[in-house]
Design a protein around this motif. Sequence first.
Motif, PDB file in Angstrom:
ATOM      1  N   VAL A   3       0.858  -1.183   0.000  1.00  0.00           N
ATOM      2  CA  VAL A   3       0.000   0.000   0.000  1.00  0.00           C
ATOM      3  C   VAL A   3       0.898   1.237   0.000  1.00  0.00           C
ATOM      4  N   SER A   4       0.347   2.366  -0.377  1.00  0.00           N
ATOM      5  CA  SER A   4       1.145   3.588  -0.429  1.00  0.00           C
ATOM      6  C   SER A   4       1.348   4.159   0.972  1.00  0.00           C
ATOM      7  N   ASN A   6       0.766   7.145   1.781  1.00  0.00           N
ATOM      8  CA  ASN A   6      -0.412   7.958   2.076  1.00  0.00           C
ATOM      9  C   ASN A   6      -1.564   7.102   2.603  1.00  0.00           C
ATOM     10  N   GLU A   7      -1.745   5.897   2.051  1.00  0.00           N
ATOM     11  CA  GLU A   7      -2.796   5.003   2.560  1.00  0.00           C
ATOM     12  C   GLU A   7      -2.522   4.626   4.011  1.00  0.00           C
ATOM     13  N   GLN A  10      -3.448   7.616   6.122  1.00  0.00           N
ATOM     14  CA  GLN A  10      -4.895   7.846   6.216  1.00  0.00           C
ATOM     15  C   GLN A  10      -5.586   6.805   7.103  1.00  0.00           C
ATOM     16  N   TRP A 182      -3.535  -4.953   8.629  1.00  0.00           N
ATOM     17  CA  TRP A 182      -4.146  -3.930   7.787  1.00  0.00           C
ATOM     18  C   TRP A 182      -5.673  -4.015   7.861  1.00  0.00           C
ATOM     19  N   LYS A 186      -8.241  -1.166   9.228  1.00  0.00           N
ATOM     20  CA  LYS A 186      -9.314  -0.659   8.375  1.00  0.00           C
ATOM     21  C   LYS A 186     -10.668  -0.785   9.066  1.00  0.00           C
TER      22      LYS A 186
END
Length: 190
Positions: A3-4, A6-7, A10, A182, A186
């Motif tokens: 994942v990036s 930024n992800e 966030q 992850w 989430k």
Amino acid sequence: MRVSENEIFQISRKACLASQIFEDYAEDIGQAIAHIHKNGFDGCTELETLLSTGKLESIPLSLTNSSKLVTTRLHPIKTAIPIIDWLLVKEFRKAFVSGGIDFPAIIIALFARTADMYGGHFCIESKNISKILKISNQYNYESQFDNIWSQPQVELYWCKATWSGEPILPKAFLCDVNPHIWKKLKVRAF
């Protein structure tokens, strides 16, 4: 799973917000978790452990005078973020930690990200050993369990540094994350 950066930021920020952490603290923690991953370590697992420890009760900070602050334990949310903010007001202000550190990778990332944003570096020293640990935006996370954190009392302070060279522009960066962790983050975030 990749994942990036930024992800990671966030999802980490949203997971903190869902855990009723102040918005500005959630932003700082999210940036720290992304910074840990950018340096090749698993910040998401650290964050999931931090958030699953339960209610975040306050550890009072004891201000002894305008240039000295004392706390018993350094915790990413309870004490580290307020202490960093306090240290940045004036160079060489001292904060004393007498009871150790929780979640060292996250705390070091908070210091490193702050040094990245404001320049300079944070110094951690103990009177019992003749060593000063400097944390800047170039900190080596492999040294996160340095024996200085096990000392009965450490002093923290921030030092300005002269800026040389060109600014470093961030690049897109993909990080490996544990799919199980992850998914947990989430779920917290949404």
